[in-house]
Design a protein around this motif. Structure first.
Motif, PDB file in Angstrom:
ATOM      1  N   ASP A 246       0.981  -1.155  -0.472  1.00 27.71           N
ATOM      2  CA  ASP A 246      -0.371   0.285  -0.047  1.00 27.71           C
ATOM      3  C   ASP A 246       0.811   1.216   0.619  1.00 27.71           C
ATOM      4  OD1 ASP A 246       1.131  -0.137   2.323  1.00 27.71           O
ATOM      5  OD2 ASP A 246      -1.081  -0.222   3.938  1.00 27.71           O
TER       6      ASP A 246
ATOM      7  N   PRO B 272       3.164   3.110  -2.425  1.00 24.55           N
ATOM      8  CA  PRO B 272       3.822   2.828  -3.699  1.00 24.55           C
ATOM      9  C   PRO B 272       5.723   3.792  -3.180  1.00 24.55           C
ATOM     10  CG  PRO B 272       1.830   4.201  -3.548  1.00 24.55           C
ATOM     11  CD  PRO B 272       2.400   3.766  -2.125  1.00 24.55           C
TER      12      PRO B 272
ATOM     13  N   VAL C 213       8.623   0.874  -5.075  1.00 25.56           N
ATOM     14  CA  VAL C 213       9.790   1.856  -6.036  1.00 25.56           C
ATOM     15  C   VAL C 213      11.108   0.753  -5.498  1.00 25.56           C
ATOM     16  CG1 VAL C 213      10.173   3.254  -7.153  1.00 25.56           C
ATOM     17  CG2 VAL C 213       8.120   2.913  -6.712  1.00 25.56           C
TER      18      VAL C 213
ATOM     19  N   THR D 221      -2.143  -2.015 -13.473  1.00 27.13           N
ATOM     20  CA  THR D 221      -3.280  -1.541 -12.455  1.00 27.13           C
ATOM     21  C   THR D 221      -2.396  -0.125 -12.330  1.00 27.13           C
ATOM     22  OG1 THR D 221      -1.305  -2.561 -10.872  1.00 27.13           O
ATOM     23  CG2 THR D 221      -3.180  -3.762 -11.386  1.00 27.13           C
ATOM     24  N   ARG D 222      -3.202   0.810 -11.459  1.00 25.79           N
ATOM     25  CA  ARG D 222      -3.246   1.803 -10.681  1.00 25.79           C
ATOM     26  C   ARG D 222      -1.666   1.699 -10.391  1.00 25.79           C
ATOM     27  NH1 ARG D 222      -8.254   5.824 -10.226  1.00 25.79           N
ATOM     28  NH2 ARG D 222      -8.787   5.652 -12.133  1.00 25.79           N
ATOM     29  N   THR D 223      -0.988   1.272  -9.601  1.00 31.18           N
ATOM     30  CA  THR D 223      -0.339   1.439  -8.910  1.00 31.18           C
ATOM     31  C   THR D 223       0.996   1.047  -9.992  1.00 31.18           C
ATOM     32  OG1 THR D 223      -1.486   0.943  -6.636  1.00 31.18           O
ATOM     33  CG2 THR D 223       1.096  -0.064  -6.209  1.00 31.18           C
TER      34      THR D 223
ATOM     35  N   MET E 179       0.804   1.681 -13.394  1.00 31.48           N
ATOM     36  CA  MET E 179       1.752   2.328 -13.431  1.00 31.48           C
ATOM     37  C   MET E 179       2.084   3.359 -13.251  1.00 31.48           C
ATOM     38  SD  MET E 179       0.858   1.591 -16.782  1.00 31.48           S
ATOM     39  CE  MET E 179       0.178   3.204 -17.794  1.00 31.48           C
ATOM     40  N   GLU E 180       1.859   3.618 -11.884  1.00 29.66           N
ATOM     41  CA  GLU E 180       2.293   4.486 -11.088  1.00 29.66           C
ATOM     42  C   GLU E 180       4.186   3.750 -10.784  1.00 29.66           C
ATOM     43  OE1 GLU E 180       1.576   5.900  -6.981  1.00 29.66           O
ATOM     44  OE2 GLU E 180       3.619   6.467  -6.798  1.00 29.66           O
TER      45      GLU E 180
ATOM     46  N   PRO F 287       7.120   3.831 -14.226  1.00 24.38           N
ATOM     47  CA  PRO F 287       7.795   4.316 -14.730  1.00 24.38           C
ATOM     48  C   PRO F 287       9.379   5.348 -13.864  1.00 24.38           C
ATOM     49  CG  PRO F 287       5.891   5.472 -14.416  1.00 24.38           C
ATOM     50  CD  PRO F 287       5.773   3.862 -14.468  1.00 24.38           C
ATOM     51  N   ARG F 288       8.468   4.544 -12.535  1.00 29.00           N
ATOM     52  CA  ARG F 288       9.755   5.053 -11.418  1.00 29.00           C
ATOM     53  C   ARG F 288      11.133   4.261 -10.928  1.00 29.00           C
ATOM     54  NH1 ARG F 288       6.353   6.347  -5.876  1.00 29.00           N
ATOM     55  NH2 ARG F 288       8.257   7.323  -5.183  1.00 29.00           N
TER      56      ARG F 288
ATOM     57  N   ARG G 175       8.239   8.685   2.733  1.00 24.07           N
ATOM     58  CA  ARG G 175       7.653  10.066   2.980  1.00 24.07           C
ATOM     59  C   ARG G 175       6.384  10.648   2.846  1.00 24.07           C
ATOM     60  NH1 ARG G 175      11.899  12.974  -0.274  1.00 24.07           N
ATOM     61  NH2 ARG G 175      11.689  11.176  -2.003  1.00 24.07           N
ATOM     62  N   VAL G 176       5.496   9.492   2.199  1.00 22.74           N
ATOM     63  CA  VAL G 176       4.125   9.681   2.389  1.00 22.74           C
ATOM     64  C   VAL G 176       2.989   8.534   3.383  1.00 22.74           C
ATOM     65  CG1 VAL G 176       2.110   9.009   0.369  1.00 22.74           C
ATOM     66  CG2 VAL G 176       3.946   9.441  -0.817  1.00 22.74           C
ATOM     67  N   GLU G 177       2.332   9.432   4.143  1.00 27.86           N
ATOM     68  CA  GLU G 177       1.895   8.418   5.102  1.00 27.86           C
ATOM     69  C   GLU G 177       0.872   7.759   5.059  1.00 27.86           C
ATOM     70  OE1 GLU G 177       0.763   8.818  10.119  1.00 27.86           O
ATOM     71  OE2 GLU G 177       1.640  11.112   8.713  1.00 27.86           O
ATOM     72  N   ILE G 178       0.187   6.946   5.006  1.00 30.34           N
ATOM     73  CA  ILE G 178      -1.418   6.613   5.025  1.00 30.34           C
ATOM     74  C   ILE G 178      -2.298   6.481   5.609  1.00 30.34           C
ATOM     75  CG2 ILE G 178      -2.787   4.428   4.308  1.00 30.34           C
ATOM     76  CD1 ILE G 178      -0.001   3.372   2.430  1.00 30.34           C
TER      77      ILE G 178
END
Lengths: 320, 264
Positions: free
Chosen positions: A65, A67, A71, A91-93, A95-96, A99-100, A179-182
């Motif tokens: 959960d 990304p 990555v 899927t959405r994830t 496709m994110e 490329p990363r 760095r992105v907190e869910i």
């Protein structure tokens, strides 16, 4: 082409299809098929992955959960294995992250691939990729370096092998803090399983009132199908959480029956992979009639009750 | 709050036509405009500015028609613009376009949020935002459908397929905007007139310190061929007054096609 073809998807059906394609591409005895798996090694269903064609599982210590961590994990896997080709589910994830990872590894990236060939002695990648969201296709030759490919559900075929041995190896990512907190996860009340449905009843702007959905829902039940809609019924009228089309879900039903759908191309992209498209519309000039195998020129408010009546009277089923 | 919004002048792909005989994609005469998703991006940026103060700058890479149409974007409440002439006239590879954007972003100066669409209206490959986040070493919040800011913390709702996810991130960050979110405002004549006077910096890739040949040399792939997708359907038409007869005829066709089954 390095010795490993790597595969990852957060969708199990898509993962199986990508493993099937990786097995087809791999040269026996020279190339391995590796699959990335998240979480603890004990969670890995080794037998299933082996039977789908994987030789080795790379277990990443990352959560699906996040990304950012994903990555980092997939980058570590691609670089350490090392993999020359990495198939990622679109899927959405997916496709994110694709490329990363391509940026981090310095890999080429072939998005929305619909076909793969490895050509010549150095096995150069020739990929057929969707152009303009599926209105066209381009065939592209990639360089000799590592390449990442994304593909959607239904492009490739899963295989079943009798193989039951598989190696399990751990891969450690350098980054462990996201760095992105869910802070919250909320399920949508979208109709589940549109992509798997055999029959889709697809409603458009020809449905006048929200209450009229009862009639089309009954028809979907008689056909043992799922109810779906075009974008305006979801985004403008808010009757559905999800829609079919370019920016929505794409279905590949045995039968897609459209009711009051005009046939705008953005919508047709979402249903055109269906085997049979039948359309009901009272406008003889509706574009949907040129995109359908069979079109019924009728007022859906008169036709749908009659159709339900006849389906019941003749004991028609949608499965043999 | 300093917001940099990326927009793309895109083909209206609904107007794409394919020659059914040659399978050739007919690109001539296909209208272009700033994409629907790009307008969602600008709306998101302007709403944040209205709530928290600050500035919104738009950045685009394109041709002369895009330069003219940029006024429509400025009219939505944007402060100023940066326009880079596209040396590839729409034919550049995604990695090369990201090279150009990265250089232009570097020149544009500090920002708190970099917003762009989750995909472009025409290419639809969802690469620009994720690639830029990596180039700039910034956190990425993808598929955002709601945004709010408190101090230097951005809270967003991400639109994932079967669920939504609330996330928090310390700015600066890259955010990609989901489709169907942030319905763009309509622009008044007064807005459009004011937009005429808003500053736009015009740049070439050379002025960004890049060379076209070097960008080309970094090509990831060679396109060997391209075709339009032609879906051929039977287009059988049923009509008549009696709805029961019509229904029976449709059922007969679908039974014959093997998608419906009649009990023996």
């Amino acid at each position: 082409m390095a010795e490993c073809i790597l595969v990852w998807s957060d969708d199990d059906s898509l993962l199986a299809e990508l493993l099937g394609e990786a097995s087809r591409l791999a040269v026996p005895g020279e190339q391995e098929v590796g699959v990335c798996s998240l979480g603890a090694p004990s969670d890995v269903d080794q037998q299933r992955l082996a039977s789908l064609g994987a030789d080795v599982v790379y277990v990443l210590d990352a959560k699906a959960d996040s990304p950012g961590l994903l990555v980092a994990g997939l980058t570590a896997a691609m670089a350490e294995v090392p993999a020359g080709l990495f198939l990622i589910g679109a899927t959405r994830t997916g496709m994110e992250v694709a490329p990363r990872v391509a940026e981090r590894v310095g890999a080429g990236y072939a998005p929305w691939t619909t076909g793969i060939q490895l050509e010549g002695s150095d096995r150069q990648l020739i990929a057929s990729c969707m152009l303009f969201a599926g209105f066209g296709r381009a065939v592209c030759r990639y360089g000799s370096g590592p390449t990442i490919v994304t593909s959607a559900l239904g492009v490739f075929e899963a295989v079943e092998t009798v193989r039951d041995t598989i190696r399990v190896e751990a891969v450690g990512a350098k980054e462990v803090d996201s760095r992105v907190e869910i802070v919250e996860e909320k399920a949508k009340d979208a109709a589940a399983g549109l992509e798997q449905a055999r029959v889709i009843v697809d409603c458009g702007k020809g449905i006048r009132e929200r209450d009229d959905l009862e009639m089309v829902r009954s028809l979907a039940q008689v056909l043992d199908g799922e109810l779906a809609c075009s974008r305006p019924l979801s985004s403008d009228r808010d009757w559905f959480a999800d829609w079919l089309g370019l920016s929505g879900t794409k279905v590949r039903a045995e039968l897609c029956l459209t009711l009051g759908i005009s046939g705008a191309v953005q919508h047709v992209v979402g249903i055109r992979e269906s085997r049979v498209v039948a359309a009901v519309n009272n406008d003889p000039d509706a574009a949907i009639f040129t995109q359908a195998d069979v079109g019924v020129m009728a007022d859906l408010y008169e036709f749908v009750p009659a159709l339900m009546e006849r389906l019941k009277a003749r004991h028609i089923r949608s499965s043999s | 709050m300093r917001i940099l919004a990326l927009v793309k002048y895109s083909f209206d792909i609904a107007e794409l036509r394919v020659n059914p005989e040659t399978e050739e994609l007919r690109m001539r005469g296909v209208p272009e405009r700033f994409g629907d998703i790009d307008k969602n991006v600008v709306e998101a940026a302007v709403r944040l500015k209205e709530e928290h103060g600050g500035t919104v700058r738009v950045l685009t890479v394109g041709g002369p028609a895009a330069r003219t149409a940029l006024k429509e974007i400025l009219a939505m409440g944007v402060d100023d613009g940066v326009f880079v002439v596209d040396p590839f006239e729409g034919g550049g590879q995604p990695s090369a376009m990201v090279d150009i954007l990265e250089a232009a972003i570097g020149r544009s100066g500090q920002f708190d949020l970099l917003l762009c669409g989750f995909a472009s209206d025409d290419g639809y490959t969802s690469q620009t935002g994720p690639r830029l986040a990596e180039r700039l070493s910034l956190p990425l919040v993808s598929y955002a459908q709601e945004l709010s800011v408190a101090g230097d913390v951005l809270t967003a709702t991400r639109d994932l397929k079967d669920h939504t996810q609330g996330v928090r991130v310390v700015t600066p960050a890259v955010v990609t905007i989901a489709e169907e979110s942030f319905t763009p405002r309509s622009v008044t004549l007064l807005d459009a007139m004011k937009a005429q006077k808003k500053p736009v910096e015009d740049l070439t890739v050379e002025e960004l310190g890049l060379e076209v040949e070097a960008l080309e040399a970094r090509s990831e792939f060679i396109e060997l061929s391209r075709k339009g997708v032609v879906v051929r359907r039977r287009q059988e038409i049923l009509k008549g007054e009696d709805q029961d007869v019509l229904a029976d005829r449709l059922i007969d066709v679908l039974v014959r096609d093997g998608v419906l089954f009649e009990e023996a």
